[in-house]
Structures are given as C-alpha cells and as structure tokens.
Design a protein around this motif. Structure first.
Motif, PDB file in Angstrom:
ATOM      1  N   TYR A 158       0.831  -1.209   0.000  1.00 40.70           N
ATOM      2  CA  TYR A 158       0.000   0.000   0.000  1.00 40.70           C
ATOM      3  C   TYR A 158       0.869   1.263   0.000  1.00 40.70           C
ATOM      4  CZ  TYR A 158       0.713   0.350   5.119  1.00 40.70           C
ATOM      5  OH  TYR A 158       1.249   0.463   6.380  1.00 40.70           O
ATOM      6  N   ILE A 159       2.072   1.177   0.575  1.00 36.69           N
ATOM      7  CA  ILE A 159       2.994   2.315   0.550  1.00 36.69           C
ATOM      8  C   ILE A 159       3.546   2.507  -0.862  1.00 36.69           C
ATOM      9  CG2 ILE A 159       5.203   3.195   1.402  1.00 36.69           C
ATOM     10  CD1 ILE A 159       4.623   1.781   4.053  1.00 36.69           C
ATOM     11  N   ARG A 160       3.928   1.409  -1.493  1.00 32.12           N
ATOM     12  CA  ARG A 160       4.460   1.503  -2.854  1.00 32.12           C
ATOM     13  C   ARG A 160       3.394   1.991  -3.825  1.00 32.12           C
ATOM     14  NH1 ARG A 160       6.334  -3.673  -1.583  1.00 32.12           N
ATOM     15  NH2 ARG A 160       5.230  -4.633  -3.331  1.00 32.12           N
ATOM     16  N   PHE A 173      -3.997   4.859  -6.159  1.00 39.50           N
ATOM     17  CA  PHE A 173      -4.553   5.268  -4.867  1.00 39.50           C
ATOM     18  C   PHE A 173      -5.629   4.279  -4.405  1.00 39.50           C
ATOM     19  CE2 PHE A 173      -3.438   9.980  -5.728  1.00 39.50           C
ATOM     20  CZ  PHE A 173      -2.198   9.810  -5.150  1.00 39.50           C
ATOM     21  N   ASN A 174      -6.430   3.807  -5.341  1.00 39.60           N
ATOM     22  CA  ASN A 174      -7.455   2.808  -4.987  1.00 39.60           C
ATOM     23  C   ASN A 174      -6.831   1.519  -4.473  1.00 39.60           C
ATOM     24  OD1 ASN A 174     -10.110   3.895  -5.340  1.00 39.60           O
ATOM     25  ND2 ASN A 174      -9.741   3.991  -7.541  1.00 39.60           N
ATOM     26  N   LEU A 175      -5.733   1.110  -5.096  1.00 41.43           N
ATOM     27  CA  LEU A 175      -5.036  -0.096  -4.639  1.00 41.43           C
ATOM     28  C   LEU A 175      -4.499   0.106  -3.227  1.00 41.43           C
ATOM     29  CD1 LEU A 175      -3.047  -1.049  -7.880  1.00 41.43           C
ATOM     30  CD2 LEU A 175      -4.955  -2.336  -6.867  1.00 41.43           C
ATOM     31  N   SER A 176      -3.927   1.273  -2.969  1.00 42.21           N
ATOM     32  CA  SER A 176      -3.402   1.579  -1.644  1.00 42.21           C
ATOM     33  C   SER A 176      -4.534   1.636  -0.619  1.00 42.21           C
ATOM     34  CB  SER A 176      -2.653   2.917  -1.681  1.00 42.21           C
ATOM     35  OG  SER A 176      -2.187   3.280  -0.395  1.00 42.21           O
ATOM     36  N   ASP A 198      -6.347   4.393   5.787  1.00 42.31           N
ATOM     37  CA  ASP A 198      -5.903   5.608   6.471  1.00 42.31           C
ATOM     38  C   ASP A 198      -4.611   6.186   5.908  1.00 42.31           C
ATOM     39  OD1 ASP A 198      -8.032   5.627   8.315  1.00 42.31           O
ATOM     40  OD2 ASP A 198      -6.997   4.143   9.563  1.00 42.31           O
ATOM     41  N   TYR A 199      -3.838   5.344   5.236  1.00 45.48           N
ATOM     42  CA  TYR A 199      -2.482   5.770   4.884  1.00 45.48           C
ATOM     43  C   TYR A 199      -2.474   7.017   4.004  1.00 45.48           C
ATOM     44  CZ  TYR A 199       2.362   5.686   3.369  1.00 45.48           C
ATOM     45  OH  TYR A 199       3.664   6.036   3.111  1.00 45.48           O
ATOM     46  N   ILE A 200      -3.275   7.029   2.949  1.00 49.47           N
ATOM     47  CA  ILE A 200      -3.245   8.167   2.022  1.00 49.47           C
ATOM     48  C   ILE A 200      -3.593   9.468   2.728  1.00 49.47           C
ATOM     49  CG2 ILE A 200      -5.622   7.831   1.231  1.00 49.47           C
ATOM     50  CD1 ILE A 200      -4.696   8.794  -1.529  1.00 49.47           C
ATOM     51  N   PHE A 246      -2.327  17.324  -1.409  1.00 48.78           N
ATOM     52  CA  PHE A 246      -2.792  17.380  -2.796  1.00 48.78           C
ATOM     53  C   PHE A 246      -3.206  16.001  -3.299  1.00 48.78           C
ATOM     54  CE2 PHE A 246       1.548  16.089  -3.756  1.00 48.78           C
ATOM     55  CZ  PHE A 246       1.476  15.416  -4.971  1.00 48.78           C
ATOM     56  N   CYS A 247      -2.673  14.949  -2.670  1.00 47.84           N
ATOM     57  CA  CYS A 247      -3.060  13.591  -3.054  1.00 47.84           C
ATOM     58  C   CYS A 247      -4.379  13.187  -2.411  1.00 47.84           C
ATOM     59  CB  CYS A 247      -1.969  12.593  -2.673  1.00 47.84           C
ATOM     60  SG  CYS A 247      -0.468  12.732  -3.659  1.00 47.84           S
ATOM     61  N   TYR A 248      -4.495  13.367  -1.097  1.00 50.93           N
ATOM     62  CA  TYR A 248      -5.734  12.898  -0.476  1.00 50.93           C
ATOM     63  C   TYR A 248      -6.920  13.800  -0.803  1.00 50.93           C
ATOM     64  CZ  TYR A 248      -4.712  15.922   3.703  1.00 50.93           C
ATOM     65  OH  TYR A 248      -4.453  16.945   4.572  1.00 50.93           O
ATOM     66  N   GLU A 249      -6.679  15.070  -1.098  1.00 50.70           N
ATOM     67  CA  GLU A 249      -7.786  15.929  -1.528  1.00 50.70           C
ATOM     68  C   GLU A 249      -8.296  15.498  -2.901  1.00 50.70           C
ATOM     69  OE1 GLU A 249      -6.138  19.822  -1.269  1.00 50.70           O
ATOM     70  OE2 GLU A 249      -6.311  19.918   0.932  1.00 50.70           O
ATOM     71  N   PHE A 250      -7.383  15.117  -3.790  1.00 43.86           N
ATOM     72  CA  PHE A 250      -7.765  14.591  -5.100  1.00 43.86           C
ATOM     73  C   PHE A 250      -8.524  13.280  -4.951  1.00 43.86           C
ATOM     74  CE2 PHE A 250      -6.480  11.326  -8.206  1.00 43.86           C
ATOM     75  CZ  PHE A 250      -7.092  11.811  -9.356  1.00 43.86           C
ATOM     76  N   PHE A 251      -7.979  12.364  -4.175  1.00 43.46           N
ATOM     77  CA  PHE A 251      -8.593  11.037  -4.030  1.00 43.46           C
ATOM     78  C   PHE A 251      -9.947  11.108  -3.330  1.00 43.46           C
ATOM     79  CE2 PHE A 251      -8.999   7.048  -1.513  1.00 43.46           C
ATOM     80  CZ  PHE A 251      -9.163   6.177  -2.582  1.00 43.46           C
ATOM     81  N   ASN A 252     -10.072  11.992  -2.366  1.00 43.57           N
ATOM     82  CA  ASN A 252     -11.301  12.086  -1.571  1.00 43.57           C
ATOM     83  C   ASN A 252     -12.525  12.413  -2.429  1.00 43.57           C
ATOM     84  OD1 ASN A 252     -12.250  11.860   1.202  1.00 43.57           O
ATOM     85  ND2 ASN A 252     -12.770  14.041   1.061  1.00 43.57           N
ATOM     86  N   LYS A 253     -12.281  13.122  -3.553  1.00 44.94           N
ATOM     87  CA  LYS A 253     -13.394  13.492  -4.433  1.00 44.94           C
ATOM     88  C   LYS A 253     -14.032  12.285  -5.102  1.00 44.94           C
ATOM     89  CE  LYS A 253     -10.868  16.315  -6.862  1.00 44.94           C
ATOM     90  NZ  LYS A 253     -10.430  17.322  -7.864  1.00 44.94           N
TER      91      LYS A 253
END
Length: 312
Positions: free
Chosen positions: A90-92, A113-116, A122-124, A130-137
């Motif tokens: 999930y880190i990779r 991001f979905n795989l992680s 919680d990791y993301i 800028f990553c978790y704001e993008f993914f959260n949408k």
C-alpha cells in the motif's frame, strides 16, 4: 566481479558535480549520463541503497519533465530494488499514485490510490494533501478534511532581508529564512526581546558578520582540505584552493539561520547553516554570538544549543 558499486560511485560523483554553483551540466546531460551508466551496472545495483536514491532522483527528473512513460519505466525499475521490497504494497502503490498525479496522469494516479486504499484506508490521508484531496473526491463516502493551509509547506516562513549576503552569494532572493528555538529547543513563531535584538543585530551588521565567518573559515580551510583529501582531478571542482574570502562565494550557499534561546549580554547565540561544495551530505554550520565566531563544524553546529551553552 560486480561493477555496480564503482558505477554507482561514478553516478554519485557526477550528481555532486551537477549541483555545484559553477556547474554547466544541463538536465539533459545529467539524465543521459545516468541512463547510460545505469545500463552498464550489473544487477548488484539493486542491493545498493545509493542506487535506490539515484532511482528516485530519475523518477523526479522525469516528473519535472512531464515525461510519463519514462517516469513509469523508472517506477518499475524501483520495484526491483531490495529497499523497495521493505515497504508494504500500500505504501508503494501510494507512492506510484503520487508520482502519476505530479506527472499529470490523474487516471493512473487514481488507480494506484485505490489499490493503496483497499489495503490501508488511512495511509493516504496521512500523506500529501494534494493527493488525499484529489482522491477524496472519488470516494463514495468522502471524509471530512481539515482546511488546507496553502502557506504551510513544512518550512519556516520567517525571514529577513540581507542584501549584502544576496550580492556576495549571487542569489536571486534577498530574503533569508530562519527558525527560532525556545528553552526546550522547540520551534516558536515569536522571538523574545533578546532574540529580536539578535535579528536586528544581524540585519544591521550583516557585512561584518559574514566577513568574520568567512575569515575564520579561511583560516580553517587548509585543514579541512586535508581532512576531505579530494584527489587532484576532483579538487578543483569541490574544494579548490581559496586565497581570500571571496573565493567562497561559489562554494557556499546559505540555507537556514537559527536563533538560539541561549542569551549573553542581551543578545542570543545565532547559528548559520550553509550547503557547501565539499560536503553535500553534512553541509557547514557556524555558531556565532553577535559578530564573534564560536565554532565551525557540520550543519548541526548551527542549531546545537550545547555549543552555545558551552561557550556561555
């Protein structure tokens, strides 16, 4: 016999030369050199940690160039290294998603991001905003996110104007950043009265402070040359002979100042950090009191309160 370590050392040396203020190496030349040398090295390189650092450097170079295909190729190379395998999948996957997003490929970023997220939800959300704001949408049930602080980049924004330093070191910016320590060696935003005295003193006496720092360094420099003992073919690049303090203008770059909580006669001890051509890893640190040089050492000397305490 493996050739990997020698070749990785060659790449390291070339990288160090490319970061010198006097370097004329272009980004294209840097990338081409590493690509060619990487191919020459045998598979032992996948066990050498410095090769893993070089691998990350190439990923970032291709991100900056917005070269998605080559970035992905180096991400695949990264997976072959033993250091990468120490990280959970999930880190990779998060890291790959971040790289893809930085490179402008949102669809591929979302896939990683979905795989992680599927493995660790919680990791993301502990990583780059800028990553978790993008993914959260894209989540079916988006999380409530804290307000992003656009000015908080992880570094202090406290700074003072030092025009003399700007001219001496040929920098584009005349403002230099500093950090303030309290008595528990914690960062604070507001200086004490004595610490403010120190900041005013630095600004009003910037020329004499810098000249005293470099004059003392000039005295110690021959011994430093012996300690680092660069071979003749590299000495002129990394640690050339210096006749006067102006010879340091292309060898040093100021990084951070540190306003210490240790006070003497109403003024704080202040540490000055520099990157230096001869030691890119450890840098150079100088502890001062007003315009007096207390100690010259590695970068940690600039924020080591014990150095100030011992002098006090």
């Amino acid at each position: 016999m493996s050739n990997a370590q020698n070749i990785i050392n060659e790449i390291d040396l070339f990288l160090d030369k490319s970061m010198l203020k006097t370097s004329t190496i272009t980004k294209e030349e840097l990338i081409r050199f590493i690509e060619e040398k990487w191919q020459e090295a045998d598979d032992e390189k996948f066990t050498i940690y410095q090769a893993y650092i070089i691998n990350s450097r190439m990923i970032n170079e291709y991100i900056r160039a917005k070269d998605f295909d080559n970035m992905m190729r180096w991400l695949e190379i990264s997976d072959l290294h033993s250091a990468a395998q120490k990280n959970a999948s999930y880190i990779r996957n998060y890291y790959k998603g971040e790289c893809c997003l930085e490179c402008g490929h949102e669809e591929k970023a979302l896939e990683y991001f979905n795989l992680s997220y599927a493995e660790n939800q919680d990791y993301i959300f502990s990583r780059a905003p800028f990553c978790y704001e993008f993914f959260n949408k894209y989540l079916e049930n988006p999380r409530d996110l804290p307000d992003s602080d656009e000015n908080n980049d992880g570094y202090s924004d406290l700074n003072i104007e030092l025009k003399y330093w700007q001219d001496f070191f040929h920098t584009d910016n005349d403002r230099f950043y500093y950090e303030i320590f309290d008595e528990d060696d914690e960062y604070v935003e507001e200086p004490t009265t004595e610490q403010q005295n120190g900041l005013v003193y630095v600004q009003e006496n910037q020329a004499v402070i810098l000249e005293n720092i470099l004059s003392e360094l000039l005295k110690q420099y021959p011994d430093l040359q012996k300690t680092y003992n660069y071979p003749e073919e590299n000495k002129s690049d990394f640690m050339p002979d210096v006749k006067d303090i102006h010879g340091f203008s292309n060898l040093l770059t100021p990084t951070y100042f540190y306003i210490m909580p240790v006070i003497k006669n109403g003024y704080p001890y202040i540490g000055f950090g520099f990157s230096c051509s001869w030691d890119s890893e450890h840098g150079l640190g100088i502890m001062t009191h007003k315009d007096r040089i207390v100690k010259i050492g590695g970068a940690d000397t600039a924020f080591d309160s014990w150095v100030a305490e011992n002098d006090l």
